[in-house]
Design an enzyme around this catalytic site. Sequence first.
Site, PDB file in Angstrom:
ATOM      1  CB  SER A 206      -0.845  -0.023   1.273  1.00 54.06           C
ATOM      2  OG  SER A 206      -1.377   1.243   1.538  1.00 54.06           O
TER       3      SER A 206
ATOM      4  CE1 TYR B 183      -3.872  -3.137   5.407  1.00 54.48           C
ATOM      5  CE2 TYR B 183      -3.510  -0.782   5.107  1.00 54.48           C
ATOM      6  CZ  TYR B 183      -3.713  -2.043   4.571  1.00 54.48           C
ATOM      7  OH  TYR B 183      -3.743  -2.212   3.207  1.00 54.48           O
TER       8      TYR B 183
ATOM      9  CE  LYS C  59      -1.347  -4.709   3.206  1.00 53.86           C
ATOM     10  NZ  LYS C  59      -1.575  -6.022   2.603  1.00 53.86           N
TER      11      LYS C  59
END
Length: 331
Positions: free
Chosen positions: A124, A149, A153
């Site tokens: 992302s 989150y 990543k």
Amino acid sequence: MKVLVTGGLGFIGSHTVVELLEENNDVIIVDNLYNSKIEVLGKLETISGNSIKFYQYDLLDKEKLDEIFAENEIDSVIHFAGYKAVGESVREPLMYYTNNLISTLNLLEVMKKYNVKKIVFSSSATVYGEQESPKYVETMKRGETASPYGTTKAMIEKMLEDLYASDNSWNITILRYFNPVGAHKSGLIGEEPNGIPNNLMPYVMKVAAGKLEQLSIFGNDYPTPDGTGVRDYIHVVDLAKGHVKALQNSPDGLNVYNLGSGKGVSVLELVTTFERVNELKVNYKIVDRRPGDLPEYYADPTKALKELDWKTEKTLEDICKDTWNYQKNNI
Ligand code: NAD
Ligand code: UD1
């Protein structure tokens, strides 16, 4: 090519399955249905005219994962499975670290065991954090992530780098998505967030459909042309095609690509375009900034064009039309 798609019944995974089948790949899906519905499988079969092999397994269960590799001659993996809700990851970090990290570790270990060394990973733009320039390019260092989150990543990117450093016969492609939106033109598959959406486009869609009363635009005093936040919205079908191109064209080694349009769009521009192309009104009010939001960022997609022969083809108008078409079909 026989491709295992983890999380293949989810929003981006399902659209990618359609594009993979279109290019005559053999597709196997594994998904535990945590954030997707089994009906999507039937819809994918309707769109593509193919029957699709599906395993309802959890990637946290390594033995089950092993079964899939034992039963199928898999050539490559596209790894979408994971949790993705930013706010929830702040409240439940352990849940995010467990699911996103352990399932990726299980996957990589099983891939190694079966000598399957080609993987495309869903990363992302959030891994850039805050940079000096709003135009994010792959040569920039990863920044400070704003949520657990985002940290998962960044950690998985690092894990993949270490794996490649230990054995450079792996072919690893890390795709950094900007803001995925839109839906398949059939209106059969799209994004179906649980509960009240946090992201802009699903919220706009629910307000337009009369399911939510009013959109709150988070701030109109940013240093941007109209004062509202600027992002790079990418149609999910363009994004899906980027995965097929990555499988086909990614050079040997470990490669990182931005998948975005390269164009910044403000919140107001998105809302007014949605209203114009769909001939409806989206009730909105301006409220305070949302804590943690950056004023503006968008992709530099040059590398993906040069090396993968990929660029976005759909416009903001297409995005708005296809999103509404999906919503109308699913009211
Ligand atoms: P999604 O939630 O729609 O799809 C993910 C799928 O993975 C779901 O179907 C879910 O049931 C499945 N899954 C989750 N944990 C699993 C597990 N342990 N075992 C098996 N299946 C599991 O999400 P999406 O929007 O399609 O995103 C796909 C990937 O792209 C995710 O990794 C996400 O973090 C990443 N990504 C998404 C966005 C976005 O805005 N949608 C942006 C950047 C990156
Ligand atoms: C968020 C995540 C990012 C994730 C992406 C997926 C954060 C900090 N980042 O990005 O990790 O990859 O979603 O698409 O959460 N907005 C409103 N009103 C709303 C909702 C949003 O005005 O109700 C504005 C936001 O302030 C922002 C823009 O719309 O300017 C886009 O927001 P959103 O869709 O939530 O995505 P991001 O915050 O860019």
